[in-house]
Scaffold this active site. Structure first.
Site, PDB file in Angstrom:
ATOM      1  N   TYR A   1      -9.752   5.107   7.369  1.00  0.00           N
ATOM      2  CA  TYR A   1      -9.989   5.279   8.739  1.00  0.00           C
ATOM      3  C   TYR A   1     -11.126   6.422   8.534  1.00  0.00           C
ATOM      4  CZ  TYR A   1      -5.702   3.098   9.998  1.00  0.00           C
ATOM      5  OH  TYR A   1      -4.673   2.131   9.978  1.00  0.00           O
TER       6      TYR A   1
ATOM      7  N   LYS B   1       0.707  -0.600  15.383  1.00  0.00           N
ATOM      8  CA  LYS B   1       1.898  -0.410  15.791  1.00  0.00           C
ATOM      9  C   LYS B   1       2.358  -1.618  16.581  1.00  0.00           C
ATOM     10  CE  LYS B   1       3.358   3.218  13.619  1.00  0.00           C
ATOM     11  NZ  LYS B   1       3.665   2.969  12.211  1.00  0.00           N
TER      12      LYS B   1
ATOM     13  N   PRO C   1      -4.990  -0.153  18.855  1.00  0.00           N
ATOM     14  CA  PRO C   1      -4.600  -0.519  17.258  1.00  0.00           C
ATOM     15  C   PRO C   1      -4.484   0.326  16.056  1.00  0.00           C
ATOM     16  CG  PRO C   1      -6.728  -1.262  17.922  1.00  0.00           C
ATOM     17  CD  PRO C   1      -6.273  -0.764  19.100  1.00  0.00           C
TER      18      PRO C   1
ATOM     19  N   HIS D   1       0.736  -1.096  -0.164  1.00  0.00           N
ATOM     20  CA  HIS D   1      -0.045   0.192  -0.224  1.00  0.00           C
ATOM     21  C   HIS D   1       0.896   1.122   0.071  1.00  0.00           C
ATOM     22  CE1 HIS D   1      -4.014  -1.945   1.370  1.00  0.00           C
ATOM     23  NE2 HIS D   1      -3.556  -2.348   0.519  1.00  0.00           N
TER      24      HIS D   1
ATOM     25  N   TYR E   1       3.267   6.796  10.170  1.00  0.00           N
ATOM     26  CA  TYR E   1       2.616   5.370   9.984  1.00  0.00           C
ATOM     27  C   TYR E   1       3.535   4.335   9.277  1.00  0.00           C
ATOM     28  CZ  TYR E   1      -1.731   3.108   8.283  1.00  0.00           C
ATOM     29  OH  TYR E   1      -2.725   2.207   8.127  1.00  0.00           O
TER      30      TYR E   1
HETATM   31  C1  PHB Z   1      -5.995  -4.802  10.178  1.00  0.00           C
HETATM   32  O1  PHB Z   1      -5.638  -4.855   9.060  1.00  0.00           O
HETATM   33  O2  PHB Z   1      -6.269  -5.624  11.207  1.00  0.00           O
HETATM   34  C2  PHB Z   1      -5.526  -3.363  10.871  1.00  0.00           C
HETATM   35  C3  PHB Z   1      -5.125  -2.643  10.121  1.00  0.00           C
HETATM   36  C4  PHB Z   1      -4.575  -1.246  10.533  1.00  0.00           C
HETATM   37  C5  PHB Z   1      -4.965  -0.954  11.835  1.00  0.00           C
HETATM   38  C6  PHB Z   1      -5.469  -1.722  12.577  1.00  0.00           C
HETATM   39  C7  PHB Z   1      -5.746  -3.063  12.328  1.00  0.00           C
HETATM   40  O3  PHB Z   1      -4.689   0.284  12.480  1.00  0.00           O
END
Ligand code: PHB
Ligand code: APR
Length: 391
Positions: free
Chosen positions: A200, A296, A292, A72, A384
Site C-alpha cells: 500500500y 473488508k 476497498p 500472506h 487487517y
Molecule cells: C485485491 O486484491 O484486489 C485487493 C487487495 C487488497 C485490498 C483491495 C483489493 O485492500
C-alpha cells in the site's frame, strides 16, 4: 410456489446463505436478476480473512481454494521513500489468504449446480411484500411470466443497488455515508506480482496498491479522480504512472504486460441500520459498503451470513427467536469496527485533494508512529487479518 427462506441475490452472500441453510435441511429459493455468465465475469477483490476461509470450508467449497491460494504472513506500507513491513503473523498470530472473489463465485455456483439448488437466474422486477406480517412474499417475472414465492423469511442479499434495502420504510432506516473524493483505477494482467506481499503506497501523486491473484496474475490500483475514464488510460500510461508512485527498487522490478481488465471504482463508506425489518434481513453489500483499502467487503458479507444462518437455524431447529432479534445488533458491532478500519486505512494511505497542510503533516506523523510502535502495528495487524466474531 413456497419456500422457507427466499433469498434475493446470488452473489457471495446469497449463495453462502443458501448453502448453510440447505445443509441444515432448510428450504431456500434464490432469485437473481442477472445470468450466470455475468456473475462470473465480475472482478472483485481477493483477500480473505481466516473466518472467510473457514466458512468456505464449512460449506464444502474450499478444496480448490486450498490448492490454489497464496498465504500472506505480512503486508507492506510505502511512504516518504521508506517501506514498512508489518508482520501480520507475528503480531496477530494469523495470516490472510489470496484467492480471487471471481473464483469463489465460481466455486459456489458449481457447488449449487451439483446439489441441484433452487436458483432462479434472470428473475426480473423482483418486489418484496408483506414483510411486517407472517407470510412475506417475493414477486418477479421471468421471460415475461409473473411468479410469486411465499416465504417465512426473506434475506436481502442483493448488493448496494438492490431492491431489499429500498423496501424498508425511509423513516425506519438510518443511513451513515461518506463518499471519498477519488476512485481506484484497477488493472489485471498476466504478469508475475512485483512483490511477494501487498504494498500500500502513499505517494504525492496519489495512492497505489500492488496486489495479486496468483504467482502469474497481478492486480494493481491507482488513486484517480472519480470521473476518470478508463479509456483514457492506455496500458503504457498506467504502467508509467504506477512506476512513478512505487518505491524505486520496486518500480525497477515491475514486469508489465497487456491488461486483461481495466476499470474505475468509486470509494464509499456506507451503513444502513437496522439490518432487519419485520421478516426481511439485509446482508452484505445490501446493508453496507466499505472503501476497498482494507479488503473488508467480502469478509464482512460472510460475517453477516454467519450470524444470519445461525439465527435462522436456531429458529427452525430450536424455536429460538433471540438470535433473529439480535441479528442487526450482532452484525453492526463487527461492521462498524471494519468500517472504522477501512476509513482509517483510506485516510492513512491516500492523498486527499482538499487536505490542509496540517492534515498532511498529521498523516506523516501517523505513518512515522506506526513505523516506531509495535502497539500501533499490532492494532493494524489485528484489524487487517479480521476481528473475532461474537461467539
Ligand atoms: C485485491 O486484491 O484486489 C485487493 C487487495 C487488497 C485490498 C483491495 C483489493 O485492500
Ligand atoms: N433482484 C434480484 N437480484 C438482484 C437485484 C434484484 N432487484 N439487485 C441486485 N441483485 C443481485 C446482483 O445481480 C448480484 O448478483 O444481487 C447480487 C448481489 O451480489 P453482490 O453485489 O456481490 O453482493 P454480496 O453478495 O453482498 O457480496 C458482497 O462481494 O460482490 C462483492 O463487493 C462485494 O465484496 C462485496 C461482497
Amino acid at each position: 410456489m413456497r419456500t422457507q427462506v427466499g433469498i434475493v441475490g446470488a452473489g457471495p452472500s446469497g449463495l453462502i446463505l443458501a448453502s448453510l441453510l440447505n445443509r441444515a435441511g432448510i428450504d431456500t429459493v434464490v432469485l437473481e436478476r442477472r445470468d450466470p455468465e455475468y456473475l462470473l465475469s465480475r472482478i472483485r477483490a481477493g483477500l480473505l480473512e481466516q473466518g472467510t476461509v473457514d466458512m468456505l470450508d464449512e460449506i464444502g467449497v474450499g478444496a480448490r481454494m486450498h490448492r490454489e491460494r497464496l498465504i500472506h504472513e505480512g503486508v507492506e506500507l510505502a511512504f516518504d521513500g521508506r517501506r514498512l513491513h508489518v508482520d501480520l503473523k507475528k503480531l496477530s498470530g494469523k495470516v490472510v489468504t489470496i484467492y480471487g472473489q471471481s473464483e469463489i463465485q465460481k466455486d459456489l455456483m458449481d457447488a449449487h449446480k451439483a446439489a441441484g439448488s433452487a436458483i432462479v437466474y434472470e428473475a426480473e422486477d423482483v418486489s418484496i411484500h408483506g414483510i411486517t406480517g407472517d407470510k412475506p412474499s417475493l414477486r418477479y417475472t421471468r421471460h415475461g411470466k409473473p411468479h410469486e414465492l411465499t416465504c417465512d423469511f426473506i434475506a436481502g442479499c442483493d448488493g448496494f443497488h438492490g431492491v431489499s434495502r429500498q423496501t424498508i420504510p425511509q423513516d425506519v432506516l438510518r443511513i451513515y455515508e461518506r463518499v471519498y473524493p477519488f476512485g481506484w483505477l484497477g488493472i489485471l494482467s498476466d504478469t508475475p506480482p512485483v512483490n511477494p506481499e501487498l504494498i500500500y503506497c502513499n505517494h504525492e501523486r496519489g495512492f497505489a496498491l500492488c496486489t495479486m491473484r496468483s504467482n502469474t496474475r497481478s492486480r494493481y490500483y491507482l488513486q484517480v479522480a472519480v470521473d476518470e475514464d478508463p479509456e483514457d488510460w492506455s496500458d503504457e500510461r498506467f504502467w508509467t504512472e504506477l512506476k512513478r508512485r512505487l518505491p524505486s527498487d520496486v518500480a525497477d522490478r515491475l514486469v508489465t504486460g497487456p491488461s486483461i481488465e481495466k476499470s474505475v471504482a468509486p470509494l464509499r463508506s456506507f451503513v444502513a441500520e437496522p439490518m432487519r425489518y419485520g421478516r426481511l434481513f439485509l446482508a452484505g453489500d445490501a446493508a453496507h459498503i466499505v472503501p476497498p483499502t482494507g479488503a473488508k467487503g467480502l469478509n464482512l458479507a460472510v460475517s453477516d451470513i454467519r450470524y444470519l444462518s445461525r439465527a435462522l437455524i436456531a429458529h427452525y431447529k430450536e424455536k429460538r427467536a433471540d438470535l433473529l432479534d439480535r441479528y442487526s445488533e450482532d452484525c453492526l458491532a463487527r461492521i462498524w469496527k471494519a468500517q472504522r478500519f477501512s476509513w482509517w486505512m483510506t485516510n492513512l494511505t491516500h492523498r486527499f485533494p482538499e487536505a490542509l497542510p496540517f492534515e498532511r503533516r498529521a498523516q506523516q506523523a501517523e505513518l512515522a508512529y506506526i513505523e516506531s510502535s509495535v502497539a500501533a502495528q499490532t492494532a493494524l495487524a489485528e484489524n487487517y487479518v479480521g476481528l473475532p466474531f461474537k461467539d
